[in-house]
Design a protein around this motif. Structure first.
Motif, PDB file in Angstrom:
ATOM      1  N   LEU A 180       0.826  -1.208   0.000  1.00  0.00           N
ATOM      2  CA  LEU A 180       0.000   0.000   0.000  1.00  0.00           C
ATOM      3  C   LEU A 180       0.859   1.256   0.000  1.00  0.00           C
ATOM      4  O   LEU A 180       0.531   2.232  -0.650  1.00  0.00           O
ATOM      5  CB  LEU A 180      -0.933  -0.022   1.210  1.00  0.00           C
ATOM      6  N   ASP A 181       1.931   1.240   0.773  1.00  0.00           N
ATOM      7  CA  ASP A 181       2.935   2.293   0.772  1.00  0.00           C
ATOM      8  C   ASP A 181       4.176   1.692   1.422  1.00  0.00           C
ATOM      9  O   ASP A 181       4.266   0.483   1.625  1.00  0.00           O
ATOM     10  CB  ASP A 181       2.447   3.561   1.483  1.00  0.00           C
ATOM     11  N   ALA A 182       5.124   2.549   1.776  1.00  0.00           N
ATOM     12  CA  ALA A 182       6.379   2.035   2.305  1.00  0.00           C
ATOM     13  C   ALA A 182       6.206   1.358   3.661  1.00  0.00           C
ATOM     14  O   ALA A 182       7.042   0.548   4.058  1.00  0.00           O
ATOM     15  CB  ALA A 182       7.407   3.156   2.413  1.00  0.00           C
ATOM     16  N   GLN A 183       5.125   1.660   4.390  1.00  0.00           N
ATOM     17  CA  GLN A 183       4.955   1.141   5.733  1.00  0.00           C
ATOM     18  C   GLN A 183       3.773   0.195   5.902  1.00  0.00           C
ATOM     19  O   GLN A 183       3.602  -0.392   6.970  1.00  0.00           O
ATOM     20  CB  GLN A 183       4.797   2.306   6.725  1.00  0.00           C
ATOM     21  N   HIS A 184       2.945   0.046   4.862  1.00  0.00           N
ATOM     22  CA  HIS A 184       1.742  -0.763   4.998  1.00  0.00           C
ATOM     23  C   HIS A 184       1.624  -1.734   3.825  1.00  0.00           C
ATOM     24  O   HIS A 184       1.934  -1.368   2.679  1.00  0.00           O
ATOM     25  CB  HIS A 184       0.485   0.113   5.072  1.00  0.00           C
ATOM     26  N   SER A 185       1.203  -2.951   4.144  1.00  0.00           N
ATOM     27  CA  SER A 185       1.031  -3.961   3.094  1.00  0.00           C
ATOM     28  C   SER A 185      -0.118  -4.885   3.463  1.00  0.00           C
ATOM     29  O   SER A 185      -0.563  -4.954   4.619  1.00  0.00           O
ATOM     30  CB  SER A 185       2.322  -4.764   2.891  1.00  0.00           C
ATOM     31  N   ARG A 186      -0.605  -5.604   2.434  1.00  0.00           N
ATOM     32  CA  ARG A 186      -1.743  -6.503   2.630  1.00  0.00           C
ATOM     33  C   ARG A 186      -1.547  -7.726   1.740  1.00  0.00           C
ATOM     34  O   ARG A 186      -1.130  -7.624   0.586  1.00  0.00           O
ATOM     35  CB  ARG A 186      -3.042  -5.785   2.285  1.00  0.00           C
ATOM     36  N   TYR A 187      -1.834  -8.926   2.306  1.00  0.00           N
ATOM     37  CA  TYR A 187      -1.646 -10.173   1.577  1.00  0.00           C
ATOM     38  C   TYR A 187      -2.884 -11.045   1.741  1.00  0.00           C
ATOM     39  O   TYR A 187      -3.586 -10.969   2.750  1.00  0.00           O
ATOM     40  CB  TYR A 187      -0.425 -10.928   2.091  1.00  0.00           C
ATOM     41  N   SER A 188      -3.110 -11.882   0.766  1.00  0.00           N
ATOM     42  CA  SER A 188      -4.248 -12.795   0.829  1.00  0.00           C
ATOM     43  C   SER A 188      -3.783 -14.213   0.530  1.00  0.00           C
ATOM     44  O   SER A 188      -2.853 -14.427  -0.248  1.00  0.00           O
ATOM     45  CB  SER A 188      -5.331 -12.371  -0.171  1.00  0.00           C
ATOM     46  N   LEU A 189      -4.442 -15.170   1.216  1.00  0.00           N
ATOM     47  CA  LEU A 189      -4.112 -16.586   1.071  1.00  0.00           C
ATOM     48  C   LEU A 189      -2.608 -16.801   1.225  1.00  0.00           C
ATOM     49  O   LEU A 189      -1.921 -17.281   0.332  1.00  0.00           O
ATOM     50  CB  LEU A 189      -4.603 -17.119  -0.275  1.00  0.00           C
ATOM     51  N   VAL A 190      -2.113 -16.455   2.428  1.00  0.00           N
ATOM     52  CA  VAL A 190      -0.684 -16.438   2.684  1.00  0.00           C
ATOM     53  C   VAL A 190      -0.294 -17.634   3.555  1.00  0.00           C
ATOM     54  O   VAL A 190      -1.077 -18.101   4.391  1.00  0.00           O
ATOM     55  CB  VAL A 190      -0.273 -15.116   3.364  1.00  0.00           C
ATOM     56  N   LYS A 233      -6.167 -16.357   5.691  1.00  0.00           N
ATOM     57  CA  LYS A 233      -6.941 -15.863   4.547  1.00  0.00           C
ATOM     58  C   LYS A 233      -6.424 -14.502   4.110  1.00  0.00           C
ATOM     59  O   LYS A 233      -6.278 -14.249   2.912  1.00  0.00           O
ATOM     60  CB  LYS A 233      -8.415 -15.787   4.915  1.00  0.00           C
ATOM     61  N   ASN A 234      -6.206 -13.626   5.047  1.00  0.00           N
ATOM     62  CA  ASN A 234      -5.623 -12.327   4.705  1.00  0.00           C
ATOM     63  C   ASN A 234      -4.802 -11.815   5.861  1.00  0.00           C
ATOM     64  O   ASN A 234      -5.014 -12.194   7.019  1.00  0.00           O
ATOM     65  CB  ASN A 234      -6.707 -11.306   4.295  1.00  0.00           C
ATOM     66  N   ALA A 270      -4.023 -10.770  11.355  1.00  0.00           N
ATOM     67  CA  ALA A 270      -4.381 -11.905  10.493  1.00  0.00           C
ATOM     68  C   ALA A 270      -5.818 -12.301  10.752  1.00  0.00           C
ATOM     69  O   ALA A 270      -6.316 -12.218  11.886  1.00  0.00           O
ATOM     70  CB  ALA A 270      -3.451 -13.082  10.743  1.00  0.00           C
ATOM     71  N   HIS A 271      -6.477 -12.749   9.704  1.00  0.00           N
ATOM     72  CA  HIS A 271      -7.847 -13.250   9.786  1.00  0.00           C
ATOM     73  C   HIS A 271      -7.887 -14.665   9.224  1.00  0.00           C
ATOM     74  O   HIS A 271      -7.268 -14.961   8.204  1.00  0.00           O
ATOM     75  CB  HIS A 271      -8.797 -12.349   8.997  1.00  0.00           C
ATOM     76  N   GLY A 272      -8.639 -15.522   9.912  1.00  0.00           N
ATOM     77  CA  GLY A 272      -8.831 -16.871   9.417  1.00  0.00           C
ATOM     78  C   GLY A 272      -7.534 -17.666   9.329  1.00  0.00           C
ATOM     79  O   GLY A 272      -7.245 -18.262   8.289  1.00  0.00           O
ATOM     80  N   ALA A 273      -6.747 -17.698  10.420  1.00  0.00           N
ATOM     81  CA  ALA A 273      -5.450 -18.373  10.407  1.00  0.00           C
ATOM     82  C   ALA A 273      -5.574 -19.781  10.968  1.00  0.00           C
ATOM     83  O   ALA A 273      -6.305 -20.031  11.933  1.00  0.00           O
ATOM     84  CB  ALA A 273      -4.430 -17.581  11.217  1.00  0.00           C
ATOM     85  N   THR A 274      -4.847 -20.702  10.367  1.00  0.00           N
ATOM     86  CA  THR A 274      -4.775 -22.076  10.856  1.00  0.00           C
ATOM     87  C   THR A 274      -3.323 -22.528  10.908  1.00  0.00           C
ATOM     88  O   THR A 274      -2.503 -22.117  10.088  1.00  0.00           O
ATOM     89  CB  THR A 274      -5.566 -23.048   9.963  1.00  0.00           C
ATOM     90  N   MET A 275      -3.027 -23.358  11.889  1.00  0.00           N
ATOM     91  CA  MET A 275      -1.719 -24.011  11.999  1.00  0.00           C
ATOM     92  C   MET A 275      -1.897 -25.438  11.513  1.00  0.00           C
ATOM     93  O   MET A 275      -2.801 -26.147  11.957  1.00  0.00           O
ATOM     94  CB  MET A 275      -1.249 -23.987  13.451  1.00  0.00           C
TER      95      MET A 275
END
Length: 814
Positions: A200-210, A227-228, A240-245
């Motif tokens: 998103l910028d130098a300090q913020h980012s977003r990932y999906s299905l990681v 999930k994201n 994190a949302h929807g995380a599984t180990m």
């Protein structure tokens, strides 16, 4: 010089769930280079990405060490990482240089027909400071700084490598979108994938299905999936949302929402859950929660559920301020539903708790204050709720608070000590006297290069319910000299010991004199008894050496005869109470001791001459490879001073003219095996009073074998064997067996297996052990335990108690 700010980085860390996943996608500056194996290693220090030599780890714990440090994560079994094929170690490592650095473009073909858009193709390379972007084709808009990279996209920056099918964005805005992403951390083996990543910028980012793992790329035995994932480098927080180990692609832990730290800044969040089982409390499950309250203090709350006893809340608070650091632990369970461990102190239906507090504070100059408070609600608490198998063996909790100081020639302390019985099968009378309070002063003043004046002084108030109480002053000034040459030494010492008591008003209700003869004890007759006597000793020795050879190796052999004379006149001490004295075990060093009793209540009489001789083998580097000693005391006067019958380590007076022969042997001719032995034979009874044998042998690189035999007449006779046997590079067998000849039973039996792979280690251990002796039954009470530990390298361990048990039980375990 400005002092550095105080933070909790100086305290033991708390590993939060999925910390590594956050670092994987945020990156961070690190100096790195490519190792010969294809891994990344730091020139300043070895990182987890560097293959660890097992032999180096094993040798870091020398033979004979009582407890070895934990072995660091070992990634030697991992395959070379394919992502590192495009790593360029010559790039700068400081992201701050981006704003002032030029952008360098290199390509086989450039199409500039559109004056605003450059179409680069054929091994395209765009470099700026620590950033390097390579692709088969890149379209770059010079006016807007938009770019679109396609085909075999590879991106490197300080902290991570990234490959993607496509990467497009705006260079000026530091915004970009990557599709079908694979990444690799340079400071660890952390790697994973993401279907889509957006800067998103130098300090913020977003990932999906990681995903994240430290396993081989493409062969994840374990991984974290979400999930994201959103990351904010300003605050150092990832969400994190929807995380599984997952383990072996099977999900076993689900968290719909959680946050975690992206850097060294601490972050509140859940820690790994823990579980266990015992016959006294049933199945236990706990999930701790960490609270990052401030940079210099934090807390952890740990709710636990015991199936047989109920809900318990454990808490920990740590603080660190200039000159002071400390920790407070409190555990509390309301209305215990479980059974009573001890019928003499029922616990069912009661509130149970444990308090542990320690603090260390620098006061001023050479003075500091230290305190350690340990209290439990009842004698059975540690046995019922101990977190590890060795906690249940603790029989006494000690609480103390002391002010201490020291200088070049003095040391002093003042404070108090208290003790609590936490053995459910022993009465409170076994607990030692409280020191309430106690003051000590030690002096060691050099008069000249060979003469020294010193003194040890102690004043203590002893308190104990239903026992004689009082105050004791013990003064021990001495004058010693040290004359020595290259092959000789003479050390005379003259001391004077004065011990005085002020007993409480109940002194006439207690007595010891009759106990020495087996008759009824007569009461103490003097409220202020005292003892005064001189102590003189002369320690002399010679040192001869010669060159010799053994098994083809050259050594320096020494021969060291030694004579030690001790004179202490007899004083009748039957009217002195016994507050803290006990007889010390007789061994080689007792041949040269001025007192066979610990504590000041008894000072032995002596007119003794000790003769001993030692020989050593030293290699060319001065390392002692063999040491053998033998010695004996000749008594010119009988040993008349004794402890009363019934006291700890009491024994009858002797009129022997000679002590036991005492011999000891230590051999370590190489770094593969070591042998230690001690032996005591009495010429008076013609019997062996003590014999020990200890043998340790390395098996390959990761294995070890231990065997020991312990015998002390009328006390113990045990065999103890343990081993770690590597059957392959990945598998090790573990075992220990302790057998008591006197009890004709197995005291402890342990067997287990350990599996070690690139990113996962598994330990399964079964243990049978004796819990109690004596009061419960003639043969004591025993218990069984099955321990399981699963270690995710680079992330932490679930139920991580097995390793500590093995390190305590198997000498040399790592």
């Amino acid at each position: 010089m400005t002092p550095s700010p105080t933070t909790l980085r100086d305290l033991p860390p708390r590993r939060l769930l999925a910390v590594a996943a956050a670092l994987a996608l945020s990156g961070g500056p690190v100096h790195a280079r490519i190792a010969a194996s294809g891994q990344v290693e730091s020139p300043e220090e070895t990182t987890m990405a560097t293959p660890v030599d097992r032999g180096a780890d094993a040798s870091s714990c020398p033979l004979g060490a009582f407890r070895c440090p934990p072995r660091p994560d070992n990634f030697v079994l991992c395959r070379p990482n394919a992502l590192l094929d495009f790593y360029d170690p010559t790039l700068p490592h400081d992201p701050a240089q981006r704003e002032t650095s030029d952008t360098v473009v290199d390509a086989s073909h450039v199409d500039s027909s559109d004056q605003a858009v450059y179409r680069l193709s054929g091994n395209v390379r765009i470099e700026r400071a620590d950033q390097l972007l390579r692709a088969d084709r890149i379209d770059y808009n010079d006016a807007t700084t938009d770019y679109d990279a396609q085909g075999h996209v590879r991106y490197q920056e300080a902290g991570q490598l990234l490959s993607a099918d496509r990467l497009r964005g705006n260079n000026q805005a530091n915004h970009g979108i990557a599709e079908n992403v694979r990444y690799q951390l340079l400071q660890s083996r952390g790697n994973g994938t993401a279907a889509r990543g957006e800067l998103l910028d130098a300090q913020h980012s977003r990932y999906s299905l990681v995903t994240y793992s430290t396993c081989d790329v493409g062969h994840h035995l374990w991984e974290v999936r979400a999930k994201n994932l959103k990351m904010d480098k300003d605050t150092g927080v990832g969400t994190a949302h929807g995380a599984t180990m997952r383990f072996a692609d099977v999900p076993f832990l689900y968290l719909p929402y959680f946050t975690f730290p992206l850097d060294d800044r601490r972050k509140s969040g859940f820690l790994y859950p823990a579980f266990g089982s015992s016959s006294r409390s049933g199945t236990m499950f706990a999930i701790p929660y960490y609270l990052n309250l401030a940079p210099n203090y934090d807390a952890t709350l740990e709710p636990r559920i015991y199936s047989q006893r109920g809900a318990l809340l454990a808490s920990e608070f740590r603080y660190l301020v200039p000159g002071t650091r400390g920790q407070l632990n409190i555990e509390y369970l309301s209305d215990d539903r479980g059974g009573n461990t001890s019928e003499s102190q029922p616990t069912r239906g009661t509130d149970r708790w444990l308090l542990k507090y320690r603090d260390s504070t620098h006061l001023w100059g050479p003075w500091s204050f230290g305190t350690s408070i340990n209290r439990a609600s009842d004698r059975s608490y540690l046995r019922d709720f101990g977190n590890d198998l060795y906690t249940t063996a603790v029989g006494t909790l000690t609480s103390s608070a002391y002010v201490r100081g020291h200088g070049d020639w003095w040391n002093a302390s003042f404070g108090a000590s208290s003790y609590q019985n936490v053995d459910p099968f022993l009465p409170d009378t076994v607990v030692q006297y409280k020191r309430w309070p106690s003051a000590r002063l030690g002096l060691d003043i050099p008069v000249n290069r060979w003469l020294e004046f010193g003194a040890d002084a102690e004043a203590t108030a002893f308190r104990k319910d239903e026992r004689i109480e009082g105050d004791r002053l013990d003064l021990y000034p001495y004058l010693s000299a040290d004359f020595r040459g290259a092959a000789w030494f003479v050390r005379p010492k003259l001391a004077y010991r004065y011990t005085a008591y002020q007993l409480d008003s109940n002194y006439a209700s207690y007595g010891y004199r009759g106990l020495l003869t087996g008759t009824q004890a007569s009461p103490f007759e003097d409220r202020t008894p005292s003892r005064a006597l001189p102590i003189a000793s002369l320690d002399t020795g010679l040192i001869f050496d010669r060159q010799t050879s053994l098994f083809g190796s050259s050594y320096t052999q020494t021969l060291e005869p030694r004579l030690y004379y001790l004179y202490v006149p007899y004083r009748d001490q039957d009217d002195l109470p016994v507050f803290d004295s006990r007889r010390m075990s007789f061994d080689y060093w007792q041949l040269f001791s001025a007192n066979q009793f610990a504590g000041a209540d008894r000072q032995m009489n002596a007119n003794n001459l000790t003769a001993a001789v030692t020989t050593r083998l030293l290699d060319d580097e001065g390392v002692e490879r063999l040491s053998a000693s033998i010695g004996q005391i000749h008594y010119f006067a009988p040993q008349r001073v004794q402890l009363p019958n019934g006291a700890v380590s009491s024994a009858a007076a002797t009129d022997w003219t000679r002590s036991d022969y005492v011999a000891q042997l230590a051999v370590q001719l190489n770094d593969r095996w070591r042998l230690n032995s001690a032996y005591q034979w009495s010429p008076n009874s013609r019997k062996t009073n003590l014999g020990t044998l200890g043998l340790q042998r390395r098996i390959g690189v990761d294995g070890i074998f231990n065997f020991s035999y312990r015998f002390r007449r009328n006390l113990v006779e045990q065999y103890d064997a343990s081993a770690i046997y590597p059957i392959s590079e990945r598998w090790r067998l573990l075992g220990r067996w302790v057998y008591s000849v006197r009890d004709k039973r197995t005291v402890e039996a342990l067997a287990g297996v350990e599996y070690d792979s690139c990113c996962v280690a598994v330990r399964v251990v079964g243990r049978h052990y004796v819990v109690t002796r004596g009061p419960v039954s003639e043969r004591g009470e025993s218990d069984n335990a099955l321990m399981f530990e699963l270690v995710f390298k680079g992330l932490g361990a679930f139920n991580g108690k097995t390793e500590d048990v093995l390190r305590r039980g198997i000498l040399g375990y790592q």
